[in-house]
Design an enzyme around this catalytic site. Structure first.
Site, short mmCIF file in Angstrom:
data_model
loop_
_atom_site.label_atom_id
_atom_site.label_comp_id
_atom_site.label_asym_id
_atom_site.label_seq_id
_atom_site.Cartn_x
_atom_site.Cartn_y
_atom_site.Cartn_z
N ASN A 153 25.48 -0.50 35.77
CA ASN A 153 26.44 -0.96 36.77
C ASN A 153 27.29 -2.09 36.22
OD1 ASN A 153 27.50 -0.46 39.39
ND2 ASN A 153 25.43 -0.20 40.17
N ASP A 201 25.67 -5.01 41.93
CA ASP A 201 26.48 -3.83 41.68
C ASP A 201 27.62 -4.24 40.75
OD1 ASP A 201 27.93 -1.36 41.94
OD2 ASP A 201 26.99 -1.03 43.87
#
Length: 299
Positions: A153, A201
């Site tokens: 990510n 994220d």
């Protein structure tokens, strides 16, 4: 400590919005499951986005970045592709995914300070250690940067390019790695920040070296100084906050993407983009150095 509340933008909500990138004139982002690449103008006075156009490709489309040639690069499925200004799509490289029954796809991607693309894969079912992070050079050459990750990510570099910040989301941690700009290789790593609530994220780095991290499941973006001390908290609203980027002529507007996929309960404005002005500025985004892929006519 900076504490702010982000406000929703005008474009309608997507399903799984990600990968916001400012190319100097416009914002682009993807809606992964729908295969959409959106572009919008920034209305700085109203602190809003004005949607301009959408490109639709075969989903999933997980990331988009601009190229030096004016084209775009996108990651979709197991491929990295180039979209020229006429809409033609050509494959730069295909990721050699193992034929072992594990569902994988491309995920986040960013361009390093010398124009190389770093793009990772993820396990759709969270199979530990089944994904990887790759480097794609300007001529399309592919190399593995890290193996044994689960959901590759957030990616971002310190202002001097010597440190790569990287999130393998299920670890609930952002790590900091030595980064060799000459070779595009990753050296020794260390834990940078650990999260107790939610998972890191997408992320971006500002001009002072603060690392701004979208926290999936927590409904916030947190910023950390280079020593790993938290310096800002941005409340977004929807719990599934997926990424962020600094945008605008002065790179002083933080644009945040969210998602509504798989939510157990309805959340107002889930899937929308959000904005705030945190009082700091970002660094100009890099373009993929695609000169090795185009001919003398620029195509």
């Amino acid at each position: 400590m900076i504490t702010l509340r982000a406000r929703p933008c005008a474009p309608p909500p997507g399903q799984l919005c990600e990968s916001p990138v400012w190319d100097g004139n416009e914002l682009r982002w993807v809606d992964i499951r729908r295969g959409h690449i959106h572009r919008a103008a920034l209305d700085r006075a109203r602190l809003d986005l004005v949607h301009r156009a959408t490109i639709s490709l075969a989903p999933p489309v997980s990331a988009v970045v601009p190229c030096e040639s004016g084209a775009l690069v996108a990651t979709l499925g197991d491929e990295v592709v180039r979209l020229d200004e006429d809409g033609e799509v050509t494959t730069i490289t295909a990721i050699p995914l193992p034929d072992d029954g594990i569902r994988r796809r491309m995920n986040d991607a960013k361009v390093d300070p010398l124009g190389r693309l770093l793009a990772g894969t993820m396990s759709e079912d969270g199979v530990e250690g089944s994904a990887a992070l790759y480097r794609i050079d300007g001529d399309g050459a592919l190399a593995t940067v890290r193996a044994g990750v689960t959901i590759s990510n957030g990616l971002g570099w310190s202002p001097d390019g010597a440190t790569l910040y990287y999130a393998d989301s299920p670890t609930k941690r952002v790590d900091a790695f030595e980064y060799d700009l000459t070779t595009g290789t990753v050296g020794a790593g260390r834990p940078f920040v650990q999260f107790e609530t939610g998972e890191p994220d997408g992320l971006t780095v500002d001009a002072e070296g603060w690392v701004w991290v979208a926290i999936w499941g927590a409904g916030q973006v947190h910023a950390f100084d280079p020593a790993g001390q938290r310096r800002a908290v941005i409340d977004v609203g929807p719990s599934q906050v997926s990424s962020c980027v600094f945008a605008g002529p002065d790179l002083d507007v933080l644009v945040i993407t969210t998602a509504k996929e798989g939510m157990a309960a309805d959340e107002p404005d889930a899937g929308r983009l959000f904005m705030c002005v945190p009082g700091v500025v970002g660094v100009p985004g890099m373009r993929y150095a695609d000169a090795g892929l185009v001919g003398s006519d620029g195509r």
